[in-house]
Design a protein around this motif. Structure first.
Motif, PDB file in Angstrom:
ATOM      1  N   UNK A 526       0.841  -1.197   0.000  1.00 32.21           N
ATOM      2  CA  UNK A 526       0.000   0.000   0.000  1.00 32.21           C
ATOM      3  C   UNK A 526       0.872   1.242   0.000  1.00 32.21           C
ATOM      4  N   UNK A 527       0.298   2.344  -0.508  1.00 29.23           N
ATOM      5  CA  UNK A 527       1.013   3.619  -0.565  1.00 29.23           C
ATOM      6  C   UNK A 527       0.205   4.705   0.125  1.00 29.23           C
ATOM      7  N   UNK A 528       0.886   5.818   0.464  1.00 30.92           N
ATOM      8  CA  UNK A 528       0.226   6.911   1.180  1.00 30.92           C
ATOM      9  C   UNK A 528       0.612   8.253   0.583  1.00 30.92           C
ATOM     10  N   UNK A 529      -0.185   9.263   0.934  1.00 29.94           N
ATOM     11  CA  UNK A 529      -0.053  10.606   0.373  1.00 29.94           C
ATOM     12  C   UNK A 529      -0.553  11.592   1.426  1.00 29.94           C
ATOM     13  N   UNK A 530       0.291  12.577   1.811  1.00 20.87           N
ATOM     14  CA  UNK A 530      -0.061  13.437   2.938  1.00 20.87           C
ATOM     15  C   UNK A 530       0.311  14.896   2.708  1.00 20.87           C
ATOM     16  N   UNK A 545       3.876  14.577   1.831  1.00 18.82           N
ATOM     17  CA  UNK A 545       4.672  13.472   2.358  1.00 18.82           C
ATOM     18  C   UNK A 545       4.103  12.186   1.763  1.00 18.82           C
ATOM     19  N   UNK A 546       4.959  11.353   1.212  1.00 18.10           N
ATOM     20  CA  UNK A 546       4.506  10.106   0.608  1.00 18.10           C
ATOM     21  C   UNK A 546       5.143   8.921   1.334  1.00 18.10           C
ATOM     22  N   UNK A 547       4.571   7.760   1.119  1.00 22.82           N
ATOM     23  CA  UNK A 547       5.109   6.568   1.763  1.00 22.82           C
ATOM     24  C   UNK A 547       4.579   5.304   1.120  1.00 22.82           C
ATOM     25  N   UNK A 548       5.213   4.177   1.433  1.00 22.18           N
ATOM     26  CA  UNK A 548       4.715   2.884   0.985  1.00 22.18           C
ATOM     27  C   UNK A 548       5.022   1.835   2.041  1.00 22.18           C
ATOM     28  N   UNK A 549       4.267   0.757   1.993  1.00 27.63           N
ATOM     29  CA  UNK A 549       4.423  -0.318   2.989  1.00 27.63           C
ATOM     30  C   UNK A 549       4.257  -1.680   2.333  1.00 27.63           C
ATOM     31  N   UNK A 550       5.095  -2.605   2.770  1.00 36.20           N
ATOM     32  CA  UNK A 550       4.932  -4.027   2.475  1.00 36.20           C
ATOM     33  C   UNK A 550       4.610  -4.721   3.798  1.00 36.20           C
TER      34      UNK A 550
END
Length: 745
Positions: A526-530, A545-550
Motif C-alpha cells: 500500500x502507498x500513502x499521500x499526505x 509526504x509520501x510513503x509505501x508499505x509491504x
C-alpha cells in the motif's frame, strides 16, 4: 504539537517547546439487558453474516447487569461501522479497513477494534487511554498532556493527519486539534499501515477511526456520576430509543459535564459535551442518521517543567496560572445516508461540517540564573479557527464473473478546510525561585501582540475504486484512488500568497487465504499521500509526504473460542519527511526519508463467559535514512523499540461466593527509546499498572438492577517516569483514581 507544528504545521518559536513538558505533581443479577441490533439491510454484506438471533452477546457473566448500545446499520452485514458483530471485547467485522463491513479476518491489513465494553471496563477518560492496550500504537511520548490526544502508529504521528470520525477525516492545524470525548464513542478502529487508497490524505502509519454513538432500536437510559483525585467531578448521561411504536424514528442524546483539576499547578480539565443524534428508517432499505455534537473544554496552555540546557528535566514549573488558559470550542453536524436499490446496488453518502476554535495563552521559563535563581520568562498567544466540510459518496455493487464473486466500491470524496492562525510572542516578569514559595500567579502578565497572521485553505477532490474478489478460499482486495489537492496560503502580515496544486495516485493490493482451521495468512502492498495545512519559514506550503508499505501477516480465529489473534511483519518508507530547519529551529524543512519496520502481535480473547483478555506486543526498528546530517542512520526519538501490554477483566459467576463482583488488571511495558534524534541520550524503560474493581448491585437485590459501582486506577503504583523527544523532556501521568456509580433503567 509539543515541539511546535509537526507534520506540515508551522513550528512555533523554539522556546514554545519547553512549555509542553508535562509535570509531576506540584500539589502536595440475575438479569441481562441486551439491546437488539437493527435489522440488516438486504444486500450489503461480503459475505452476509448478521447475528443469528439479532442479539449481540457480551461475554460477561450471567449474573452481571449489562446493557449494550444498539447497533446501527451503516453498511454491509449490519452492525456498527467499526465494531461489527462485537461480542464483549471481540469485534469480528469492521468498515475501517475497506469502507465495507468486511470480516476482519478477510482484510489484508492489520486492524484492531477497541469496543465499547473495553472502554467501559477501563473507564477511559481520553482517546489516548482507549488505545493504550493496542498493538502498534505508541502513547505517552509527550507525557501527561490534558490538551490533546496524541499517539503514533508504527512510529508515525497521527495527531494531524491520522484521525477520522465516522469515516471522514478530521483535519487539524496548530492548536485547532479535535479533542474527542470517549463517552460519545461507540468504538474505535485502528488501521495500521497506509490507507490513502481509500481515505486519501493520511499518515503512512495508518489511521484511527472513531465511531459516534448512534440511536438505538430499543430504549436506552443511563446516568452516571464520577469522582476522582485532583478534585475530579463528572456527570454524564446517555438516553435513546425509538420514537413511536413503528421504529421509523429513533434518537440518542449523550452528554457530559466535568469540573476537574489535574496534576499540574492550577490547571483545570473542565469539559462540556452534548451530542444529539436522530435516525429515520422508513423501510429496511433506507436509513438516514444525523449526528451532531458540541464541546467546550478549558485546560492549561503549558503543561511543562523547565529543562536545563544539559537536558535534565527539573521539578520547576515552567508555566504560570496568571497566563496559561487554553480554551477550545468545537462543533460538528453531519449525516450518514444509505439506500439499497436492490440486492446488488447500494448508495451511501456521508457528510459533515465541523468547526474548531482555540485560544491559547502560555507562559514559560526560558533560562534560570544559577547565582540568583531568577527565571527569565516569555509568553505566547495563539488564536486558531478551523472550518471543515467533507462529503463521501459511495456506490456498492455486487456481481459475479464466472467463479469470481465481486464486491465493488466506487467513491467520490470532497473536503474543504479553511484554517486561520494568529501567533504573538512576548515577555513576562522574572520569577524568583530562591524563595520556598515562588510567586506563581501573583504578577500581572500581559498578552503579547500578534506578530504572525496567516490564512490557509485546502480543497481535496478524489475518486476511488475497490474490488474485493472472492475465489474459493482466496480474497483479493485491490484499491486505488486519485487525489487532486489545492492549497492556498495567505501571509496576512506580509500580504503575500502562495498556491500549490498536488496530485497523487495511491493504491493497495492484498491477498488473503481463508483456511478451514481459522487461519488466514495475508500479504499486501500500500502507498500513502499526505499534504498538510502549514508551511515553512518562507511561507510556502510543504510538499506532500509520501510513503509505501509491504506487510505480511496471519490472523487466527480459534475454533470454539470468541477471539481474534493477529501477527504481522511490515516495512514502511516515508519520503519528504519534515525535520528541524538548521538555520531557524522555530520552523521545519523537508529533507528526509524514514524507514520503519517491525513485528506486531495482538490477541483479543473471551475464553470464558466472564473473562476478557487483551494482549499486545510491538517491536519497532525505525531509522532516519535521509535528513539532518547528525541524525542520518539514527532512530527517531521518543519511540520505544519494544512495548508490551496485557489486560484482563473477570466477573465472578452466579454460583460463587460473590456473584457480580469483578475486577480488571493491566500492565503496560514501555521499552527504552532515544531522547533525541542524535541518539546521544536514552529514555529508560518503564512499567505501569492499571486496575479496576466493579460490582453490579442486581446480585445483591433485584430491585437494584442496573446499579453498578466501579473504581479504576491508572498508573496504580504512581510510577514516576519521563520521556524525551527531540531533546525535550516530559513527565508521565501520575496515579489517577476515578470512582463511578452508574444506573441503567
Amino acid at each position: 504539537m509539543r515541539t511546535g507544528r509537526r507534520s506540515g504545521r508551522y513550528r512555533l518559536i523554539a522556546s514554545v517547546v519547553g512549555m509542553f513538558a508535562p509535570l509531576t505533581s506540584v500539589h502536595s443479577q440475575d438479569i441481562r439487558e441486551v439491546e437488539q441490533a437493527q435489522p440488516p439491510l438486504p444486500i450489503v454484506d461480503f459475505p452476509a453474516k448478521p447475528p443469528a438471533d439479532g442479539v449481540i452477546t457480551t461475554g460477561r457473566s450471567a449474573g452481571e447487569s449489562v446493557q449494550l448500545d444498539a447497533i446501527d446499520v451503516q453498511g454491509p452485514g449490519g452492525g456498527d461501522a467499526n465494531s461489527g458483530d462485537a461480542k464483549g471485547y471481540v469485534a469480528t467485522d469492521s468498515a475501517a479497513g475497506t469502507k465495507t463491513n468486511t470480516p476482519l479476518i478477510e482484510v489484508p491489513q492489520s486492524i484492531s477494534v477497541v469496543t465499547q465494553q473495553q472502554m467501559q471496563d477501563r473507564n477511559v477518560q481520553t482517546v489516548t487511554e482507549a488505545v493504550n492496550y493496542t498493538a502498534g500504537v505508541e502513547t505517552g511520548m509527550f507525557g501527561f498532556d490534558p490538551r490533546f490526544d496524541s499517539f503514533y502508529i508504527r512510529g508515525f504521528d497521527m495527531t494531524y493527519t491520522g484521525v477520522f470520525r465516522d469515516g471522514l477525516r478530521e483535519p487539524a492545524g496548530s492548536f485547532s486539534i479535535y479533542r474527542n470525548e470517549p463517552y460519545g464513542l461507540q468504538s474505535i478502529a485502528v488501521v495500521r499501515g497506509p490507507t490513502s487508497a481509500l481515505y486519501g490524505l493520511g499518515s503512512p502509519g495508518g489511521l484511527i477511526d472513531l465511531t459516534s454513538k448512534r440511536p438505538p432500536s430499543t430504549s436506552l437510559r443511563e446516568a452516571e456520576f464520577q469522582i476522582g483525585n485532583f478534585e475530579r467531578y463528572q456527570g454524564q448521561f446517555d438516553l435513546g430509543g425509538p420514537i413511536g411504536a413503528d421504529g421509523v424514528y429513533s434518537y440518542r442524546l449523550t452528554g457530559l459535564v466535568r469540573n476537574s483539576g489535574t496534576q499540574l499547578l492550577d490547571a483545570p480539565d473542565n469539559r462540556y459535551f452534548i451530542a444529539p443524534a436522530f435516525s429515520f428508517r422508513p423501510d429496511a432499505a433506507t436509513s438516514l442518521t444525523i449526528l451532531t455534537a458540541f464541546q467546550n473544554q478549558l485546560t492549561t496552555g503549558n503543561p511543562g517543567f523547565y529543562q536545563t540546557p544539559g537536558g535534565q528535566l527539573t521539578n520547576i514549573y515552567s508555566g504560570d496560572p496568571a497566563f496559561q488558559d487554553f480554551n477550545q470550542t468545537q462543533f460538528r453536524i453531519g449525516y450518514a445516508f444509505e439506500h439499497a436499490f436492490n440486492d446488488a446496488v447500494t448508495f451511501r453518502q456521508n457528510a459533515r461540517y465541523s468547526y474548531v476554535f482555540a485560544d491559547v495563552r502560555y507562559t514559560q521559563i526560558d533560562s534560570i540564573d544559577p547565582d540568583t535563581y531568577n527565571a527569565t520568562r516569555s509568553t505566547g498567544r495563539v488564536i486558531d479557527h478551523l472550518n471543515t466540510f467533507g462529503v463521501d459518496n459511495q456506490a456498492l455493487i455486487k456481481f459475479n464473473t464466472g467463479p469470481l464473486n465481486h464486491f465493488v466500491l466506487l467513491g467520490f470524496e470532497y473536503t474543504n478546510s479553511a484554517f486561520s492562525d494568529k501567533i504573538g510572542f512576548g515577555s513576562a516578569p522574572d520569577l524568583n525561585l530562591a524563595t520556598s514559595a515562588p510567586n506563581y500567579g501573583g504578577q500581572f502578565i500581559p498578552s503579547p501582540l500578534f506578530s504572525y497572521n496567516s490564512y490557509q485553505s485546502q480543497q481535496d477532490m478524489a475518486v476511488y475504486l475497490q474490488d474485493q474478489i472472492k475465489f474459493g478460499p482466496l480474497v483479493l482486495t485491490v484499491s486505488g484512488r486519485n487525489d487532486w489537492v489545492r492549497t492556498r496560503t495567505d501571509d496576512l502580515a506580509n500580504t503575500s500568497s502562495t498556491v500549490q496544486n498536488d496530485e497523487a495516485a495511491t493504491g493497495r493490493v492484498g491477498l488473503t487465504y481463508l483456511s478451514p482451521v481459522g487461519l488466514a495468512p495475508y500479504v499486501s502492498y500500500a502507498t500513502s499521500f499526505t499534504p498538510t495545512l502549514g508551511s515553512g519559514e518562507n511561507g510556502a506550503a510543504f510538499k506532500p509526504i509520501t510513503g509505501d508499505q509491504k506487510e505480511v501477516g496471519v490472523k487466527y480465529q480459534p475454533p470454539g473460542i470468541n477471539g481474534l489473534i493477529t501477527a504481522s511483519l511490515f516495512d514502511i518508507h516515508q519520503f519528504n519527511s519534515l525535520s528541524t530547519d538548521p538555520n531557524n529551529q522555530a520552523f521545519q524543512i523537508q529533507t528526509g526519508e524514514i524507514r520503519s519496520r517491525g513485528f506486531e502481535l495482538e490477541g483479543v480473547l473471551n475464553p470464558l463467559p466472564a473473562l476478557n483478555v487483551t494482549l499486545a506486543y510491538t517491536y519497532l526498528d525505525q531509522k532516519i535514512l535521509d535528513g539532518d546530517a547528525d541524525t542520518i542512520g539514527k532512530s527517531p526519538s521518543g519511540i520505544p523499540a519494544q512495548s508490551f501490554s496485557v489486560w484482563g477483566d473477570y466477573t465472578l459467576q452466579p454460583d460463587t461466593f460473590a456473584p457480580g463482583l469483578g475486577g480488571g488488571f493491566g500492565m503496560r511495558f514501555i521499552g527504552q527509546s532515544y531522547g533525541n534524534d542524535q541518539n546521544t541520550t536514552i529514555n529508560p524503560q518503564a512499567t505501569l499498572f492499571d486496575a479496576a474493581l466493579h460490582y453490579d448491585f442486581a446480585n445483591l437485590d433485584r430491585s437494584l438492577a442496573g446499579v453498578r459501582l466501579q473504581i479504576n486506577a491508572t498508573n496504580l503504583f504512581n510510577t514516576k517516569y519521563q520521556v524525551s523527544q527531540a531533546g525535550y523532556g516530559y513527565w508521565g501521568q501520575d496515579r489517577t483514581i476515578v470512582a463511578s456509580l452508574r444506573y441503567r433503567w
